[in-house]
Design a protein around this motif. Sequence first.
Motif, PDB file in Angstrom:
ATOM      1  N   TYR A  25      11.672 -11.914   9.583  1.00 56.25           N
ATOM      2  CA  TYR A  25      10.691 -11.688   8.520  1.00 56.25           C
ATOM      3  C   TYR A  25      10.705 -12.765   7.447  1.00 56.25           C
ATOM      4  O   TYR A  25      11.730 -13.406   7.175  1.00 56.25           O
ATOM      5  N   GLN A  26       9.546 -12.905   6.836  1.00 56.38           N
ATOM      6  CA  GLN A  26       9.407 -13.564   5.553  1.00 56.38           C
ATOM      7  C   GLN A  26       8.994 -12.484   4.559  1.00 56.38           C
ATOM      8  O   GLN A  26       8.049 -11.746   4.814  1.00 56.38           O
ATOM      9  N   ILE A  27       9.724 -12.385   3.435  1.00 51.31           N
ATOM     10  CA  ILE A  27       9.535 -11.279   2.507  1.00 51.31           C
ATOM     11  C   ILE A  27       8.969 -11.802   1.202  1.00 51.31           C
ATOM     12  O   ILE A  27       9.603 -12.608   0.517  1.00 51.31           O
ATOM     13  N   ASP A  28       7.794 -11.338   0.869  1.00 52.95           N
ATOM     14  CA  ASP A  28       7.162 -11.668  -0.404  1.00 52.95           C
ATOM     15  C   ASP A  28       7.415 -10.488  -1.347  1.00 52.95           C
ATOM     16  O   ASP A  28       7.057  -9.349  -1.040  1.00 52.95           O
ATOM     17  N   VAL A  68       7.566 -13.852  11.124  1.00 53.16           N
ATOM     18  CA  VAL A  68       7.302 -15.280  11.318  1.00 53.16           C
ATOM     19  C   VAL A  68       7.449 -15.686  12.780  1.00 53.16           C
ATOM     20  O   VAL A  68       6.941 -16.743  13.181  1.00 53.16           O
ATOM     21  N   SER A  69       8.131 -14.883  13.584  1.00 53.95           N
ATOM     22  CA  SER A  69       8.253 -15.209  15.004  1.00 53.95           C
ATOM     23  C   SER A  69       6.967 -14.916  15.755  1.00 53.95           C
ATOM     24  O   SER A  69       6.735 -15.455  16.839  1.00 53.95           O
ATOM     25  N   HIS A  70       6.122 -14.047  15.177  1.00 51.09           N
ATOM     26  CA  HIS A  70       4.812 -13.740  15.745  1.00 51.09           C
ATOM     27  C   HIS A  70       3.805 -13.740  14.595  1.00 51.09           C
ATOM     28  O   HIS A  70       3.580 -12.708  13.969  1.00 51.09           O
ATOM     29  N   PRO A  71       3.237 -14.901  14.267  1.00 51.75           N
ATOM     30  CA  PRO A  71       2.346 -15.008  13.107  1.00 51.75           C
ATOM     31  C   PRO A  71       1.181 -14.042  13.132  1.00 51.75           C
ATOM     32  O   PRO A  71       0.654 -13.687  12.079  1.00 51.75           O
ATOM     33  N   ASP A  72       0.778 -13.607  14.322  1.00 49.16           N
ATOM     34  CA  ASP A  72      -0.337 -12.675  14.408  1.00 49.16           C
ATOM     35  C   ASP A  72       0.091 -11.228  14.196  1.00 49.16           C
ATOM     36  O   ASP A  72      -0.737 -10.326  14.224  1.00 49.16           O
ATOM     37  N   MET A  73       1.402 -11.014  13.977  1.00 48.45           N
ATOM     38  CA  MET A  73       1.920  -9.664  13.791  1.00 48.45           C
ATOM     39  C   MET A  73       2.455  -9.507  12.368  1.00 48.45           C
ATOM     40  O   MET A  73       2.854 -10.469  11.714  1.00 48.45           O
ATOM     41  N   ILE A  74       2.447  -8.282  11.899  1.00 49.34           N
ATOM     42  CA  ILE A  74       2.989  -7.976  10.574  1.00 49.34           C
ATOM     43  C   ILE A  74       4.069  -6.921  10.719  1.00 49.34           C
ATOM     44  O   ILE A  74       4.178  -6.265  11.759  1.00 49.34           O
ATOM     45  N   GLY A  75       4.872  -6.794   9.687  1.00 47.17           N
ATOM     46  CA  GLY A  75       5.935  -5.796   9.722  1.00 47.17           C
ATOM     47  C   GLY A  75       5.405  -4.418   9.359  1.00 47.17           C
ATOM     48  O   GLY A  75       5.520  -3.985   8.201  1.00 47.17           O
ATOM     49  N   ASN A 120       2.834  -0.406   5.252  1.00 51.74           N
ATOM     50  CA  ASN A 120       1.561   0.047   5.809  1.00 51.74           C
ATOM     51  C   ASN A 120       1.093  -0.889   6.920  1.00 51.74           C
ATOM     52  O   ASN A 120       1.864  -1.745   7.390  1.00 51.74           O
ATOM     53  N   GLN A 121      -0.150  -0.770   7.309  1.00 48.22           N
ATOM     54  CA  GLN A 121      -0.674  -1.581   8.409  1.00 48.22           C
ATOM     55  C   GLN A 121      -0.758  -3.055   8.069  1.00 48.22           C
ATOM     56  O   GLN A 121      -0.916  -3.907   8.954  1.00 48.22           O
ATOM     57  N   PHE A 122      -0.628  -3.384   6.792  1.00 51.34           N
ATOM     58  CA  PHE A 122      -0.633  -4.785   6.372  1.00 51.34           C
ATOM     59  C   PHE A 122       0.779  -5.301   6.069  1.00 51.34           C
ATOM     60  O   PHE A 122       0.941  -6.413   5.559  1.00 51.34           O
ATOM     61  N   GLY A 123       1.770  -4.499   6.361  1.00 49.91           N
ATOM     62  CA  GLY A 123       3.149  -4.894   6.092  1.00 49.91           C
ATOM     63  C   GLY A 123       3.542  -4.780   4.640  1.00 49.91           C
ATOM     64  O   GLY A 123       4.586  -5.294   4.219  1.00 49.91           O
ATOM     65  N   GLU A 124       2.739  -4.082   3.842  1.00 53.12           N
ATOM     66  CA  GLU A 124       2.987  -3.976   2.410  1.00 53.12           C
ATOM     67  C   GLU A 124       3.755  -2.694   2.083  1.00 53.12           C
ATOM     68  O   GLU A 124       3.622  -1.678   2.767  1.00 53.12           O
ATOM     69  N   PHE A 125       4.523  -2.764   1.006  1.00 53.29           N
ATOM     70  CA  PHE A 125       5.245  -1.579   0.530  1.00 53.29           C
ATOM     71  C   PHE A 125       5.276  -1.605  -0.995  1.00 53.29           C
ATOM     72  O   PHE A 125       5.079  -2.633  -1.636  1.00 53.29           O
ATOM     73  N   ARG A 126       5.532  -0.444  -1.556  1.00 52.04           N
ATOM     74  CA  ARG A 126       5.583  -0.305  -3.018  1.00 52.04           C
ATOM     75  C   ARG A 126       6.501   0.847  -3.381  1.00 52.04           C
ATOM     76  O   ARG A 126       6.549   1.865  -2.688  1.00 52.04           O
ATOM     77  N   GLY A 127       7.234   0.696  -4.494  1.00 52.88           N
ATOM     78  CA  GLY A 127       8.105   1.756  -4.971  1.00 52.88           C
ATOM     79  C   GLY A 127       8.496   1.527  -6.417  1.00 52.88           C
ATOM     80  O   GLY A 127       8.408   0.401  -6.927  1.00 52.88           O
ATOM     81  N   GLU A 128       8.930   2.609  -7.071  1.00 52.32           N
ATOM     82  CA  GLU A 128       9.359   2.537  -8.461  1.00 52.32           C
ATOM     83  C   GLU A 128      10.751   3.147  -8.596  1.00 52.32           C
ATOM     84  O   GLU A 128      11.057   4.178  -8.001  1.00 52.32           O
ATOM     85  N   VAL A 129      11.564   2.498  -9.409  1.00 58.19           N
ATOM     86  CA  VAL A 129      12.895   3.008  -9.714  1.00 58.19           C
ATOM     87  C   VAL A 129      13.160   2.834 -11.200  1.00 58.19           C
ATOM     88  O   VAL A 129      12.519   2.010 -11.863  1.00 58.19           O
ATOM     89  N   GLU A 130      14.092   3.604 -11.721  1.00 59.80           N
ATOM     90  CA  GLU A 130      14.488   3.451 -13.115  1.00 59.80           C
ATOM     91  C   GLU A 130      15.129   2.077 -13.315  1.00 59.80           C
ATOM     92  O   GLU A 130      15.853   1.578 -12.457  1.00 59.80           O
ATOM     93  N   ASN A 131      14.832   1.483 -14.449  1.00 61.90           N
ATOM     94  CA  ASN A 131      15.339   0.146 -14.741  1.00 61.90           C
ATOM     95  C   ASN A 131      16.779   0.227 -15.225  1.00 61.90           C
ATOM     96  O   ASN A 131      17.053   0.593 -16.370  1.00 61.90           O
ATOM     97  N   SER A 132      17.704  -0.141 -14.358  1.00 64.70           N
ATOM     98  CA  SER A 132      19.117  -0.204 -14.732  1.00 64.70           C
ATOM     99  C   SER A 132      19.545  -1.637 -15.002  1.00 64.70           C
ATOM    100  O   SER A 132      20.676  -1.879 -15.417  1.00 64.70           O
ATOM    101  N   GLY A 133      18.623  -2.568 -14.724  1.00 66.85           N
ATOM    102  CA  GLY A 133      18.963  -3.985 -14.832  1.00 66.85           C
ATOM    103  C   GLY A 133      19.135  -4.626 -13.469  1.00 66.85           C
ATOM    104  O   GLY A 133      18.792  -5.783 -13.257  1.00 66.85           O
ATOM    105  N   ASP A 134      19.690  -3.861 -12.505  1.00 66.42           N
ATOM    106  CA  ASP A 134      19.935  -4.376 -11.160  1.00 66.42           C
ATOM    107  C   ASP A 134      18.931  -3.800 -10.174  1.00 66.42           C
ATOM    108  O   ASP A 134      18.313  -2.757 -10.418  1.00 66.42           O
TER     109      ASP A 134
END
Length: 214
Positions: free
Chosen positions: A126-129, A150-157, A177-191
């Motif tokens: 993977y390449q992770i943005d 990146v091993s299959h440019p026509d494929m997504i995670g 999701n179908q575009f390889g995108e994800f989202r999440g929220e966590v409390e800000n501890s600094g790390d």
Amino acid sequence: MKRLKVVDRNNLLNYAPSDHRQKAIQNHRGQNHRGISRNPRNHYVKTPALWQRVANATSVEPRYQPSAETVRVAKAAFAIASVATSGTEVVRLAQLLFDSFSHPAPAGIRSAPTRIRQLLYRAQPYQIDLQIELRPETNRLIVTGQLLDVSHPDMIGQDVEVTISNRRGSVVKTKTNQFGEFRGEVENSGDLEVSFAGTGGKPIVILLPKALEP
């Protein structure tokens, strides 16, 4: 045959040297070498108190619950130990390719508080943005990202399970999701810690101590 006379205990003490005679008398009377009387009951009084303290400590132990951070650190320590002893790879750390904090901001906004960080990582296949943003009103971190194979440019995670953690007990599990995108929220501890399964099921881990501090 001659009869032996029974000698009285007091008479024996009379024949003993004066120092030994004095010590024997003190011991018989329950005194130590300083002439202080010793109470034989003290030993029997202190022993039950000692065992009571041991019993109290034993009863408290089953109710002890370590913090989530302590458990996480312990698990990490065991994972590192297993790598050192077995020589096998347990987790892989993603390689950093780009970090917006490494590039100076324009002069007009350098004094503004930093609330967004953009990163690019590489970990086969993977390449992770990744983008991290602070929501000040709730003091939470919004983490969005995309996995590209990146091993299959026509494929997504797609349908890859992603775990986002602030390393202080706040954990969110999501899936791309179908575009390889994800989202999440966590409390800000600094790390911040982001992990997902890589090749062969081995976790790929992104560690960001002080996630929004340049």
